[in-house]
Motif scaffolding. Structure first.
Motif, PDB file in Angstrom:
ATOM      1  N   LEU A   1       7.578  -7.028  -9.209  1.00 45.59           N
ATOM      2  CA  LEU A   1       7.000  -6.148 -10.233  1.00 45.59           C
ATOM      3  C   LEU A   1       6.472  -4.859  -9.611  1.00 45.59           C
ATOM      4  CD1 LEU A   1       5.054  -8.739 -12.428  1.00 45.59           C
ATOM      5  CD2 LEU A   1       7.051  -7.413 -13.126  1.00 45.59           C
TER       6      LEU A   1
ATOM      7  N   ALA B   1      10.787  -5.734 -16.846  1.00 50.29           N
ATOM      8  CA  ALA B   1      11.046  -6.982 -16.130  1.00 50.29           C
ATOM      9  C   ALA B   1      11.188  -8.102 -17.152  1.00 50.29           C
ATOM     10  CB  ALA B   1       9.915  -7.284 -15.162  1.00 50.29           C
TER      11      ALA B   1
ATOM     12  N   ALA C   1       7.678  -1.788 -12.422  1.00 52.62           N
ATOM     13  CA  ALA C   1       7.811  -2.296 -13.792  1.00 52.62           C
ATOM     14  C   ALA C   1       6.602  -1.897 -14.627  1.00 52.62           C
ATOM     15  CB  ALA C   1       7.961  -3.813 -13.765  1.00 52.62           C
TER      16      ALA C   1
END
Length: 514
Positions: free
Chosen positions: A108, A60, A113
């Motif tokens: 996320l 990310a 991620a």
């Protein structure tokens, strides 16, 4: 497919032909091709070394969008075979528009991620996000940001061998989040194969583009950046769109390529320095995001005629149709979105299956190598949008007898008023034919009995004398009396969505309050 076939490696090979050439410029910072390549390769090596040659991570990126770090981190992660998730914004027009921390945390989690790449300005936020994650999350950055942050500049560019990394062309390369029309961010996944298609024009172009990036590189401007570098050109980064700064950059840097929204095109047309600015370098002025006023395009033709290019597309489908510079000379064609650019475009009826003939309005469906892979963590929405190889855009349109596409708005925006179905775009276009109107948004508002009425909000040019009553008469004459808005509000400016379109939902909410 090996990493040497990915779009990043192809771009690095192109720019390596002239290592001293400036390829990226931002404020007082310039990177030569050699410096840019070294930064990307060393960061890719550090990232790959961190994973110990195992499965490529999901990275990310939380950086100020239009800075070198955003581009360098995407290239480095993709060169190492990793998936990149843009975390800063869902706005395709304003680089300064930030997502909330809760939205960032949700992204996320749903993208799985494992690495959060940040710059110094976002380090404190990144640490708070890391501490809220249920699974370990590694922070990384370009430089020594702290003992808890992996320094990606410590990689060995010379030791990195991308040919040893196998990259599945169907693996997601980039995830971009867009607010769309629902307000809830949707993650649009694009694979490595499709990302390679984005640079195909740049690899074949006959000149080195000088691209001025004012729109966020996390969205469509990122693909234009890739394409421009693939031509062997230079990318100039601006923190956002300011018409005076854009005109100065065009003249000072010999900018040949711009990508802007129609409202931004109008700002250029209205700027007092336009007539004294040297625009001779400008070869491609692409405008996209929402329909443009035919009357304002007539003004633009006089100034930018040989460079004007209209692109209709969506975040999910990529570019769908294009209106080329010579076609802008035709007043009727300026009311269209051009002809299909790549792949196939069909107009499908309400049953979702039958293709409609020219002249009939239906949903615009696309089969294209630029289309997304799907929505992240939303298989149901993906299944509704991607059916039998066709991407259903949710946009309404029709083809005319010459094969040009006419946009009639969103399926969800159709107003049922006065006993008929009214397409807001048709009423907007009618309003925009009035000489005093420079922008218009049309939407439906229910009364106390839940009866829907046509409502319009317009922006008038300076010194205009048009009245709401006069504009209603204008629409009635251009279309029918049943299309005339029950109410027309005049504002100094229209609120825009994150993709640069008039924010009908906000205007409707304001109208209901009123």
């Amino acid at each position: 497919m090996s990493a040497c076939d990915t779009y990043v490696q192809q771009i690095l090979e192109v720019i390596s032909a002239d290592p001293e050439k400036t390829v990226l410029s931002w404020r007082d910072t310039s990177l030569s091709a050699a410096e840019f390549t070294h930064s990307v390769r060393s960061a890719a090596h550090a990232l790959h070394r961190h994973t110990d040659g195992g499965e490529a991570p999901v990275v990310a990126v939380l950086t100020t969008t239009n800075t070198p770090a955003t581009l360098l981190l995407r290239y480095a992660a993709n060169l190492a075979g990793a998936t990149v998730v843009h975390l800063h914004t869902t706005n395709a027009v304003d680089p300064g528009d930030r997502l909330t921390a809760d939205a960032e945390l949700r992204i996320l989690k749903e993208t799985d991620a494992t690495v959060l790449a940040v710059d110094a300005d976002h380090l404190a936020v990144a640490r708070r996000l890391r501490d809220r994650m249920p699974t370990p999350l590694v922070l990384a950055g370009l430089g020594p940001l702290g003992p808890d942050v992996l320094d990606l500049t410590t990689g060995d560019a010379a030791a990195f061998d991308p040919s040893g990394i196998e990259v599945d062309p169907d693996r997601t390369a980039v995830v971009t989040y867009t607010s769309g029309t629902t307000g809830r961010p949707k993650g649009i996944a694009v694979d490595f194969r499709t990302r390679g298609w984005f640079i195909s024009a740049g690899l074949k172009t006959g000149y080195r583009a000088a691209y001025l990036a004012t729109l966020p590189m996390s969205h469509s401007s990122g693909a234009t950046t890739d394409d421009s570098l693939a031509s062997g050109g230079t990318v100039f980064l601006h923190d956002g769109f300011e018409p005076g700064a854009v005109l100065s950059a065009v003249e000072h840097h010999g900018i040949s390529r711009l990508l802007i929204s129609p409202p931004q095109l109008y700002q250029l047309l209205d700027h007092p320095r336009l007539s004294t600015t040297d625009l001779s370098s400008l070869r491609m002025l692409c405008y996209t995001g929402c329909p443009a006023s035919p009357e304002r395009l007539a003004e633009a033709v006089k100034v930018f005629g040989a460079a004007l290019i209209q692109v209709y597309g969506t975040s999910e489908a990529g570019a769908v149709t294009i209106l080329m510079p010579p076609e802008h000379a035709d007043a009727e064609l300026r009311r269209t979105a051009g002809r299909p650019l790549l792949g196939e475009v069909r107009i499908i009826g309400q049953d979702g299956e039958v293709e409609l003939p020219a002249g009939e309005i239906g949903e615009i469906c696309v089969r294209s190598p630029l289309a997304m892979r799907g929505y992240v963590a939303d298989p149901e929405l993906t299944a509704r949008t991607l059916r039998d190889g066709w991407l259903h855009t949710g946009d309404l349109g029709r083809f005319d007898d010459r094969g040009y596409l006419h946009i009639h708005g969103r399926m969800a925006d159709v107003i049922k008023a006065n006993g008929i179905k009214v397409h807001p775009t048709a009423v907007e276009n009618a309003l925009l034919t009035h000489e005093d109107v420079v922008q218009a948004a049309v939407f439906g508002t229910p009364d106390e009995d839940r009866v829907e009425h046509i409502h319009a909000t317009v922006v008038l040019r300076d010194g205009a004398t048009a009245t709401a009553a006069g504009l209603r008469e204008h629409v009635a004459a251009a279309l029918t009396p049943n299309h005339a808005p029950a109410r027309i509000d005049i504002r100094a400016e229209l609120p825009l969505t994150g993709i640069g379109k008039p924010d009908r939902a906000r205007l409707a909410a304001d109208a209901r309050k009123g």
